[in-house]
Design a protein around this motif. Structure first.
Motif, PDB file in Angstrom:
ATOM      1  N   ARG A  26      30.932  44.831  40.166  1.00  0.00           N
ATOM      2  CA  ARG A  26      31.349  46.646  41.287  1.00  0.00           C
ATOM      3  C   ARG A  26      31.833  45.549  42.456  1.00  0.00           C
ATOM      4  O   ARG A  26      31.548  44.379  42.957  1.00  0.00           O
ATOM      5  CB  ARG A  26      29.554  46.708  41.637  1.00  0.00           C
ATOM      6  CG  ARG A  26      29.589  47.841  40.710  1.00  0.00           C
ATOM      7  CD  ARG A  26      27.851  48.036  41.307  1.00  0.00           C
ATOM      8  NE  ARG A  26      26.838  47.325  41.817  1.00  0.00           N
ATOM      9  CZ  ARG A  26      25.606  47.836  42.506  1.00  0.00           C
ATOM     10  NH1 ARG A  26      25.630  49.571  42.399  1.00  0.00           N
ATOM     11  NH2 ARG A  26      25.057  46.415  42.137  1.00  0.00           N
ATOM     12  N   THR A  27      32.941  46.152  43.146  1.00  0.00           N
ATOM     13  CA  THR A  27      33.880  45.314  43.952  1.00  0.00           C
ATOM     14  C   THR A  27      32.620  45.935  45.320  1.00  0.00           C
ATOM     15  O   THR A  27      32.803  45.207  46.737  1.00  0.00           O
ATOM     16  CB  THR A  27      34.589  45.546  44.184  1.00  0.00           C
ATOM     17  OG1 THR A  27      34.823  47.850  44.215  1.00  0.00           O
ATOM     18  CG2 THR A  27      35.824  45.370  43.368  1.00  0.00           C
ATOM     19  N   GLU A  31      29.684  51.810  45.085  1.00  0.00           N
ATOM     20  CA  GLU A  31      31.085  52.261  44.132  1.00  0.00           C
ATOM     21  C   GLU A  31      30.368  53.687  42.544  1.00  0.00           C
ATOM     22  O   GLU A  31      29.741  53.417  42.524  1.00  0.00           O
ATOM     23  CB  GLU A  31      31.848  51.436  43.287  1.00  0.00           C
ATOM     24  CG  GLU A  31      32.877  51.726  41.918  1.00  0.00           C
ATOM     25  CD  GLU A  31      32.537  49.798  41.561  1.00  0.00           C
ATOM     26  OE1 GLU A  31      33.744  50.056  41.889  1.00  0.00           O
ATOM     27  OE2 GLU A  31      32.077  49.324  40.936  1.00  0.00           O
ATOM     28  N   ASP A  32      31.625  54.373  42.767  1.00  0.00           N
ATOM     29  CA  ASP A  32      31.676  54.870  41.543  1.00  0.00           C
ATOM     30  C   ASP A  32      31.832  55.148  40.068  1.00  0.00           C
ATOM     31  O   ASP A  32      32.935  55.315  39.373  1.00  0.00           O
ATOM     32  CB  ASP A  32      32.095  56.796  41.595  1.00  0.00           C
ATOM     33  CG  ASP A  32      31.702  57.866  41.158  1.00  0.00           C
ATOM     34  OD1 ASP A  32      30.643  57.981  40.011  1.00  0.00           O
ATOM     35  OD2 ASP A  32      32.047  59.457  41.177  1.00  0.00           O
ATOM     36  N   TRP A  39      38.839  51.292  34.673  1.00  0.00           N
ATOM     37  CA  TRP A  39      38.590  49.999  35.598  1.00  0.00           C
ATOM     38  C   TRP A  39      39.813  48.538  34.518  1.00  0.00           C
ATOM     39  O   TRP A  39      39.390  49.272  33.290  1.00  0.00           O
ATOM     40  CB  TRP A  39      36.785  49.350  34.598  1.00  0.00           C
ATOM     41  CG  TRP A  39      36.227  50.338  36.481  1.00  0.00           C
ATOM     42  CD1 TRP A  39      36.501  50.841  37.539  1.00  0.00           C
ATOM     43  CD2 TRP A  39      35.347  50.581  36.289  1.00  0.00           C
ATOM     44  NE1 TRP A  39      36.038  51.170  38.341  1.00  0.00           N
ATOM     45  CE2 TRP A  39      34.685  51.386  37.515  1.00  0.00           C
ATOM     46  CE3 TRP A  39      33.756  50.315  35.538  1.00  0.00           C
ATOM     47  CZ2 TRP A  39      33.286  50.926  37.799  1.00  0.00           C
ATOM     48  CZ3 TRP A  39      32.190  50.834  35.845  1.00  0.00           C
ATOM     49  CH2 TRP A  39      32.950  51.017  37.115  1.00  0.00           C
ATOM     50  N   GLY A  71      27.699  47.521  37.026  1.00  0.00           N
ATOM     51  CA  GLY A  71      29.685  48.147  36.814  1.00  0.00           C
ATOM     52  C   GLY A  71      30.655  46.994  35.862  1.00  0.00           C
ATOM     53  O   GLY A  71      31.688  47.131  36.697  1.00  0.00           O
TER      54      GLY A  71
END
Length: 487
Positions: A26-27, A31-32, A39, A71
Motif C-alpha cells: 500500500r502507498t 487506500e481503497d 494496480w 495491498g
C-alpha cells in the motif's frame, strides 16, 4: 515454481514467507482496495505463486513461516481445494481478480479482512483458529456451507452483494463455529442461510443491514446458538426465519426496524428461546409468527407489535415489562388464527404469576367475549346476558347491583299498590320488601309470594321480577362454576 520465474513483487513476497514477515504494497494506509483492478505489476502477485508458497514454500530453521500480505492485486484463481495448509494465511487489503477456492481445505488461520473479492468458495473448509473477513467486500456469493471453524468467524462491517444470484449470498448452512459469529454492521444484499448451523458462542448482527424484500434475508431454521443472538439497531427488509431454532440466551431485536409488508416478518415457530426482546423499535411491518415457540422471558413492548400475530400454542414463563391488561389484550385480538383459547390462558397465567389477579380476570373476561363471537345466535344472546349481568362471573358484584336495583323498584311499586291477598283470613301482613325478595330469589321463600296475587300491570312486573331472578341466579351459578373450575 522456480524463483527465476518471479516478478519483483512476487520475489519480495517469496523471500518474506519463510520468516513470516509482513509485506505491504500500500502507498497510503487508507487506500481503497476497490481500485485494485488498476494496480500495476509492481504490486501484482499471481495466485499460483501464493499457492506454491502455502503448499511447499521455503523454510528457515528457527523461523515460523506464514503468508502475510497487504495491498496486492492477486491475479488468477487461488485454488487450494482439499489442501492442508500448515501456515497462517493473511491476505488483507488485497484485490482478487477471481474467486478463491478453499473447498475442503484445512487451514490454521485465514484472514481476508478489508479485501475486495468477486466471491468465495469455501464449502467444508476446516479452520483450526479463526476465519476473519472483517470489512471485506464481496461482489458475489460467499460459500461456507459445512465449514468447521474452531474459533470465531468475524464478518464485522463486511459487505456482500449478490442480489441477482440464484443461491443465497452468504451460505453458512450446517456451519460449526466453536466461539462467536461476530458480524456487527454486516451488510448483505441477498440471503444469509444459517440452516442447521451450530454456534457455540453468540451471534452478533447488531446494526446489520439485510435486504431481500419478499424473500428471507436471514434463513436460520434449526439454528443452534449457545449464547445470545443479537440484532439490535438492525434494519431488515424481508423475513427472518428462525423456525425450530434453539437459542440458549437472548434473541435481542431491540431498536430494530423489521419490514416485510403483507407477509411474515419474523418466523420463530417451534423455536426454543431463553429470552425474546422486542422493544424500543418501530412497529413491525408484517406478521409475527410465534406458534409453538417456547420462551422463558418474553420482553415485549406492545408498541412494537405488528397488526397480525400468530400465537397458537406459544408458551412463556414471564412477560415483561408489566403492562395493564388493557394494553396486552389487543395482542390476542390480532391473532390471525382467530380465537385461540391457549393464548388467553398464557396471558392469564403470566399475570397470576406476578400477583395481578385483577388483570388476570380482565383477560379471562376478554376470552369469554371473544369466544362469544364464535357461537350461534342463541349462544351469543345468552353470552350477552351473562356479560351484562355478572361479567361472565368475573364481576359478581354486578349481580348484587342488579338485585338491589330490582328490589328497590319492586318494593316501591308494591308499597304504593298492595296486591290483594288470596285468602284474607289466612294471609300474613303484607311486606313489599320481602314480597319482592320472594319474587327475585327462586330458592328462598318468605311466605309472601304465595299469599298475594297482583293484578294488571303489577302482575307483569311480578313476572319480570321472577324471570330476572332466575336469569341472575343461573348466570351467578355459571360464573361461580367457572371460577371454581379455574381454581
Amino acid at each position: 515454481m522456480e524463483i527465476n520465474d518471479l516478478t519483483a513483487a512476487e520475489l519480495r513476497v517469496w523471500r518474506a514467507f519463510p520468516r513470516g514477515e509482513f509485506v505491504d504494497f500500500r502507498t497510503v494506509d487508507d487506500e481503497d482496495p476497490a481500485t485494485g483492478a488498476g494496480w500495476g505489476p509492481e504490486r501484482t502477485v499471481r495466485a499460483a505463486v501464493l499457492r506454491s508458497l502455502l503448499l511447499n514454500g521455503p523454510q528457515e530453521d528457527g523461523e515460523i513461516a506464514s503468508l502475510s500480505l497487504a495491498g496486492a492485486r492477486i491475479t488468477g484463481m487461488l485454488d487450494l481445494q482439499y489442501a492442508t495448509i500448515d501456515h497462517p494465511a493473511r491476505l488483507r487489503h488485497c484485490y482478487f481478480d477471481e474467486v478463491p477456492r478453499f473447498y475442503g481445505c484445512r487451514l490454521r488461520e485465514l484472514n481476508l479482512s478489508e479485501s475486495v473479492l468477486p466471491g468465495l468458495t469455501s464449502h467444508a473448509v476446516h479452520v483450526e483458529g479463526v476465519l476473519r473477513m472483517t470489512r471485506a467486500r464481496f461482489r458475489g456469493v460467499v460459500r461456507l456451507g459445512g465449514a468447521q471453524i474452531a474459533g470465531s468467524l468475524y464478518l464485522e462491517g463486511a459487505e456482500i452483494s449478490a442480489p441477482d444470484a440464484q443461491d443465497p449470498a452468504l451460505q453458512l448452512n450446517q456451519v460449526t463455529v466453536g466461539d462467536d459469529l461476530w458480524a456487527p454492521g454486516l451488510r448483505v444484499h441477498g440471503q444469509i442461510r444459517l440452516n442447521g448451523a451450530d454456534v457455540g458462542g453468540s451471534v452478533n448482527l447488531n446494526e446489520a443491514q439485510l435486504s431481500h424484500l419478499g424473500h428471507g434475508p436471514l434463513d436460520a431454521e434449526t439454528l443452534s446458538v449457545g449464547g445470545h443472538f443479537l440484532m439490535r439497531h438492525a434494519r431488515v427488509q424481508g423475513w427472518i426465519g428462525l423456525r425450530g431454532a434453539r437459542i440458549a440466551g437472548r434473541l435481542d431485536l431491540a431498536y430494530s426496524h423489521l419490514s416485510n409488508p403483507g407477509e411474515a416478518v419474523l418466523r420463530a415457530s417451534s423455536s426454543t428461546i431463553g429470552e425474546l426482546w422486542l422493544r424500543k423499535g418501530p412497529p413491525m411491518e408484517g406478521t409475527l409468527n410465534l406458534r409453538r415457540a417456547q420462551i422463558e422471558v418474553l420482553f415485549l413492548e406492545p408498541e412494537m407489535l405488528p397488526d397480525r400475530v400468530l400465537l397458537n400454542s406459544l408458551t412463556y414463563t414471564s412477560l415483561t415489562p408489566h403492562e395493564p391488561a388493557e394494553r396486552r389484550i389487543p395482542m390476542l385480538e390480532r391473532d390471525g388464527d382467530g380465537y385461540v383459547p391457549h393464548a388467553y390462558e398464557q396471558l392469564t397465567a403470566a399475570f397470576q404469576r406476578i400477583g395481578d389477579d385483577h388483570a388476570a380476570r380482565l383477560v379471562q373476561l376478554a376470552k369469554q367475549r371473544r369466544h362469544r363471537g364464535t357461537l350461534p345466535w342463541f349462544g351469543r344472546l345468552w353470552g350477552h346476558v351473562q356479560d351484562v349481568t355478572v361479567g361472565y362471573g368475573f364481576r359478581p358484584l354486578r349481580a348484587a347491583g342488579w338485585l338491589l336495583s330490582l328490589l328497590a323498584v319492586g318494593s316501591v311499586a308494591f308499597a304504593l299498590h298492595h296486591p290483594r291477598p288470596l285468602k284474607a283470613d289466612e294471609a300474613p301482613p303484607f311486606n313489599p320488601v320481602f314480597y319482592t325478595l320472594d319474587l327475585l330469589l327462586p330458592v328462598i321463600s318468605f311466605g309472601q309470594e304465595p299469599a298475594f296475587a297482583p293484578k294488571d300491570g303489577y302482575q307483569v312486573l311480578a313476572y319480570v321480577l321472577v324471570l330476572t331472578g332466575w336469569i341472575l341466579a343461573t348466570t351467578v351459578a355459571a360464573g361461580l362454576t367457572r371460577t371454581i373450575s379455574r381454581q
